[in-house]
Design an enzyme around this catalytic site. Structure first.
Site: not given
Ligand code: AMP
Length: 396
Positions: A10, A89, A178, A239, A383
C-alpha cells in the site's frame, strides 16, 4: 496445493505499508512500514511473526524504489523464497474497474488515466507498482481498487443532481472509497452471525482518520457516504465531510480565498482538528473531553451525530437490517463514540450492552448490543487480508 504467500503493498505519497499474508491465515508472516520516503529521516520498520519487537533501519535519502529494494529481500526471506504474487492497493479505479485486475500495460494506462480523479493517491500507488514490477518482473502483480466494491451502486445512488454532460464527459459521479474494508467486515459479520453473505443486510461504519459508511446488501455495496472524492460524507480527522457546496463561492467572495486554500482548509484543517482546535486524534480528544475541554467534547458530539445521521439515511438502501458494524481505528477502539452514536439511533431500536461495548478494544471484536435488540458488531478490519484474498481470486 500448499498455502500461497501474497505480498500486499500500500503505497502512499511518502510511505509504503506492506504485509506478507499466507493463504488461510488472518495474521501476517511479516508486516511493516517505510516512511518519510523522499525526505530527511526515511526509515523502515518491520516485524516478523516470531519477533517480539519491531526492527528498524534508517534509510537515508531513500525513495520508494530504494525502500522496496531493501524490504523485498526481507519478504523473500520470510516467505522462504516462495512468493506467489504481489497485491497492490490502488485507491481509484474509476468506472472501469469493478474488481481486482492483473497489472498489464493496458491496466496500468487505465490507472494513469484515472489519476485526475485521485491526484494525491493514484500517482503514489503507481510509483510503488512501477518499482515493485521492476524488481520482481516475473511475479504476477494484481491491482486491488478501493472503489471497485462500490461499482454495484444503483444509478440513483451514484449520480449527482447536476447537468448530465458533467457525468458523461467528465465522469463526475459518486464513487465511494474504503471498499476493501467494508467488504471484509460485511463478510465477517455474516460469518459471525451465522448468516449467508448472499442473504444478509448490513450498515458498516469505517471510522479512522478517513471515515465512511456503507450499506451492503447480499455482499454488494448499495450506497456509501464518500463521493467523487473522499471528502464527501462523514466528518473525519482533518476533513470536513459534507458542507454546503456554496461554501467555496462564499469564501471566495467574502474572503478572497483561492480554490487551493479552500481545498486545503476542507481536507487538512477541518473535521475533528478544525472543530476542536486541538487534534485530529480521537484518543487525544477523548482525554481532553474528560478534562473538561468544551471544544473537544463538541467535536466528538458532532462526529457522532453526523455519523448516526449517515447510518440512518443509508437504511433507505436496504430492505432489512441484520446489523450495524463498527470498524477502523475509532470504530474498533472507541466505546464512547459507539455509545454516543447508537444513542441517536433509538428509532432503529438499537441498544448497547455497556460491558460488551467496553470490552471491544485493541483488536477484540464481537457483538455489543443488548439482548433482544438489533445487532451491533465491532469487527477489526483487515484490508491487507482482503487484498490478498482478491489477489488470490485473480490468480485462480
Ligand atoms: P486509522 O486511520 O484506522 O488508523 O484510525 C486512526 C484513529 O483511530 C485516530 O483518530 C485514533 O485516535 C483512533 N484510535 C486508535 N485507538 C483508539 C482508542 N483506543 N480510543 C479512541 N480512538 C482510538
Amino acid at each position: 496445493m500448499p498455502a500461497r504467500n501474497i505480498l500486499v503493498i500500500n503505497c502512499g505519497s511518502s510511505s509504503i505499508k506492506f504485509a506478507l499474508v499466507r493463504e488461510g491465515r488472518d495474521d501476517f508472516i511479516l508486516h511493516g512500514l517505510a516512511e518519510r520516503l523522499g525526505a530527511n529521516g526515511a526509515s523502515l520498520r518491520w516485524q516478523g511473526e516470531t519477533d517480539e519487537q519491531p526492527q528498524t533501519l534508517e534509510l537515508p535519502g531513500a525513495d520508494h524504489k530504494a525502500a522496496l529494494a531493501r524490504l523485498l529481500p526481507l519478504v523473500a526471506q520470510a516467505a522462504q523464497g516462495k512468493l506467489h504474487a504481489i497485491g497492490h492497493r490502488v485507491v481509484h479505479g474509476g468506472e472501469r474497474f469493478t474488481q481486482a485486475s492483473r497489472l498489464t500495460d493496458e491496466v496500468l494506462s487505465a490507472i494513469r488515466e484515472t489519476s485526475p480523479l485521485a491526484p494525491l493517491h493514484n500517482p503514489a500507488n503507481l510509483v510503488g507498482i512501477d518499482a515493485a514490477m521492476a524488481l520482481y518482473p516475473d511475479l504476477p502483480h494484481i491491482a486491488v481498487f478501493d472503489t471497485a466494491f462500490h461499482q454495484s451502486l444503483p444509478e440513483r445512488a451514484y449520480r449527482y443532481a447536476i447537468p448530465e454532460p458533467l457525468y458523461r464527459e467528465q465522469h463526475v459521479r459518486r464513487y465511494g472509497f474504503h471498499g476493501t474494508s467494508h467488504r471484509y467486515v460485511s463478510h465477517k459479520a455474516a460469518e459471525m452471525s451465522g448468516l449467508a453473505v448472499g442473504d444478509s443486510y448490513w450498515l458498516s461504519a469505517h471510522l479512522g482518520n478517513g471515515s465512511s459508511t456503507c450499506a451492503i446488501a447480499n455482499g454488494q455495496s448499495r450506497d456509501t457516504s464518500m463521493g467523487l472524492t473522499p471528502l464527501e460524507g462523514l466528518m473525519m480527522g482533518t476533513r470536513s465531510g459534507d458542507v454546503d457546496p456554496n461554501l467555496h463561492s462564499h469564501l471566495a467572495r467574502t474572503l478572497g480565498w483561492s480554490l487551493e486554500k479552500i481545498d486545503h482548509m476542507l481536507n487538512h484543517d477541518s473535521g475533528l482538528l478544525g472543530l476542536s482546535g486541538l487534534s485530529n486524534d480521537m484518543r487525544t480528544l477523548e482525554h481532553a473531553r474528560e478534562q473538561g475541554h468544551a471544544n473537544a467534547a463538541l467535536a466528538i458530539e458532532v462526529f457522532c451525530y453526523r455519523l448516526a445521521k449517515s447510518l440512518a439515511s443509508l437504511t433507505c438502501a436496504l430492505p432489512r437490517l441484520d446489523g450495524i458494524i463498527f470498524t477502523g481505528g475509532i470504530g474498533e477502539n472507541s466505546a464512547l463514540v459507539r455509545n454516543l452514536t447508537v444513542k441517536h439511533l433509538h428509532v432503529l431500536n438499537l441498544e448497547l450492552d455497556g460491558e460488551a461495548n467496553a470490552r471491544c478494544v485493541r483488536g477484540v471484536g464481537g457483538p455489543i448490543h443488548l439482548a433482544g435488540h438489533p445487532r451491533v458488531l465491532v469487527i477489526p478490519t483487515n484490508e491487507e487480508k482482503q487484498i490478498a484474498l482478491d489477489t488470490l481470486a485473480v490468480l485462480d
